[in-house]
Scaffold this motif. Sequence first.
Motif, mmCIF file in Angstrom:
data_model
loop_
_atom_site.group_PDB
_atom_site.id
_atom_site.type_symbol
_atom_site.label_atom_id
_atom_site.label_comp_id
_atom_site.label_asym_id
_atom_site.label_seq_id
_atom_site.Cartn_x
_atom_site.Cartn_y
_atom_site.Cartn_z
ATOM 1 N N LEU A 35 27.823 -5.332 9.062
ATOM 2 C CA LEU A 35 26.440 -5.780 8.904
ATOM 3 C C LEU A 35 25.647 -4.595 8.315
ATOM 4 N N PRO A 36 24.390 -4.805 7.952
ATOM 5 C CA PRO A 36 23.667 -3.710 7.280
ATOM 6 C C PRO A 36 23.666 -2.378 8.047
ATOM 7 N N THR A 37 23.503 -2.422 9.385
ATOM 8 C CA THR A 37 23.496 -1.131 10.106
ATOM 9 C C THR A 37 24.604 -1.002 11.137
ATOM 10 N N CYS A 38 25.215 -2.117 11.516
ATOM 11 C CA CYS A 38 26.245 -2.088 12.561
ATOM 12 C C CYS A 38 27.566 -2.630 12.042
ATOM 13 N N ASP A 39 28.654 -2.114 12.574
ATOM 14 C CA ASP A 39 29.939 -2.788 12.413
ATOM 15 C C ASP A 39 30.014 -3.888 13.471
ATOM 16 N N VAL B 28 28.432 -1.960 16.726
ATOM 17 C CA VAL B 28 28.439 -0.496 16.768
ATOM 18 C C VAL B 28 27.598 0.031 15.613
ATOM 19 N N PRO B 29 26.410 0.557 15.912
ATOM 20 C CA PRO B 29 25.611 1.164 14.840
ATOM 21 C C PRO B 29 26.390 2.305 14.190
ATOM 22 N N VAL C 193 25.208 9.256 18.888
ATOM 23 C CA VAL C 193 24.148 8.586 19.645
ATOM 24 C C VAL C 193 24.789 7.752 20.749
ATOM 25 N N SER C 194 24.271 7.879 21.979
ATOM 26 C CA SER C 194 24.839 7.093 23.074
ATOM 27 C C SER C 194 23.825 6.183 23.758
ATOM 28 N N GLU C 195 22.553 6.329 23.437
ATOM 29 C CA GLU C 195 21.533 5.496 24.062
ATOM 30 C C GLU C 195 20.734 4.767 22.981
ATOM 31 N N LEU C 196 20.371 3.511 23.256
ATOM 32 C CA LEU C 196 19.547 2.755 22.306
ATOM 33 C C LEU C 196 18.266 3.504 21.965
ATOM 34 N N HIS C 197 17.658 4.121 22.981
ATOM 35 C CA HIS C 197 16.371 4.782 22.734
ATOM 36 C C HIS C 197 16.506 6.104 21.985
ATOM 37 N N GLU C 198 17.728 6.527 21.698
ATOM 38 C CA GLU C 198 17.910 7.725 20.886
ATOM 39 C C GLU C 198 17.891 7.413 19.392
#
Lengths: 141, 141
Positions: free
Chosen positions: A19-23, A38-39, A44-49
């Motif tokens: 996908l555009p940013t994620c596998d 998976v972005p 990076v391990s946290e969404l907010h990071e």
Amino acid sequence: MPFVLDPSLAGDTLFVSALPTCDLLLLNDARYPWAVLVPRVNGVSELHELAPAQSAQVIDEVLQVGRAVGDYAGVEKVNVGALGNIVRQLHIHVVGRSTRDPAWPGPVWGHSPRVPYQSGEDQPLVAHLKLALGHLISGRA
Amino acid sequence: MPFVLDPSLAGDTLFVSALPTCDLLLLNDARYPWAVLVPRVNGVSELHELAPAQSAQVIDEVLQVGRAVGDYAGVEKVNVGALGNIVRQLHIHVVGRSTRDPAWPGPVWGHSPRVPYQSGEDQPLVAHLKLALGHLISGRA
């Protein structure tokens, strides 16, 4: 530095599409329609990071995959989760749940060992996801 | 129709604050710094059912709560989950995890009965969240 998928994630999943940013991966467990996003960002391990522009796009893809999984045959509820206690590379689970699935109503994570797809058994779900998400996939490999 | 919090969610949580689109609750379990966000929208059970403008704001609040929980003392990993298999009203868990918590590295959901806070025991976490999220709370009750 090119994006590298965590080897443990790679071993537990089948690749569906970029996908555009994620596998977009499929957890190799025939008991649940279970997508993993998976972005393609290292370290990076946290969404907010994620940077704000990244997280907006990642979440958009998560929501669209959620809608696609929710529309799949037999799915009664969608579970979305970003845990990462074992595999630290940021990955987001989107799991189609049914009152007849083995872990219901508990979480799928940590419930029981995977039951891998037999040859070709994943194809209906893969075809459904590719059709539902075609507008995100078109023009990509 | 005014927003009504699911009675089961209300019974398991303590109210912290009203964010712009979500009520911020604390799961009444002293073993984990465990926030629950409930968008003030009736009749929605999936994240992808929110209108795009709603979901963007809800996710922004989830990410900001995730950062606040991640900054709390002792938290090593944040788990974010929207399950809703038992309580269908849309709610998003944001759980601070530690390698020393009882459910580690498994999910907290379904692990074991809650251990409610003793009187006042929740105050350090509530104060931390209110300080970290003050810009979202200011001007509200």
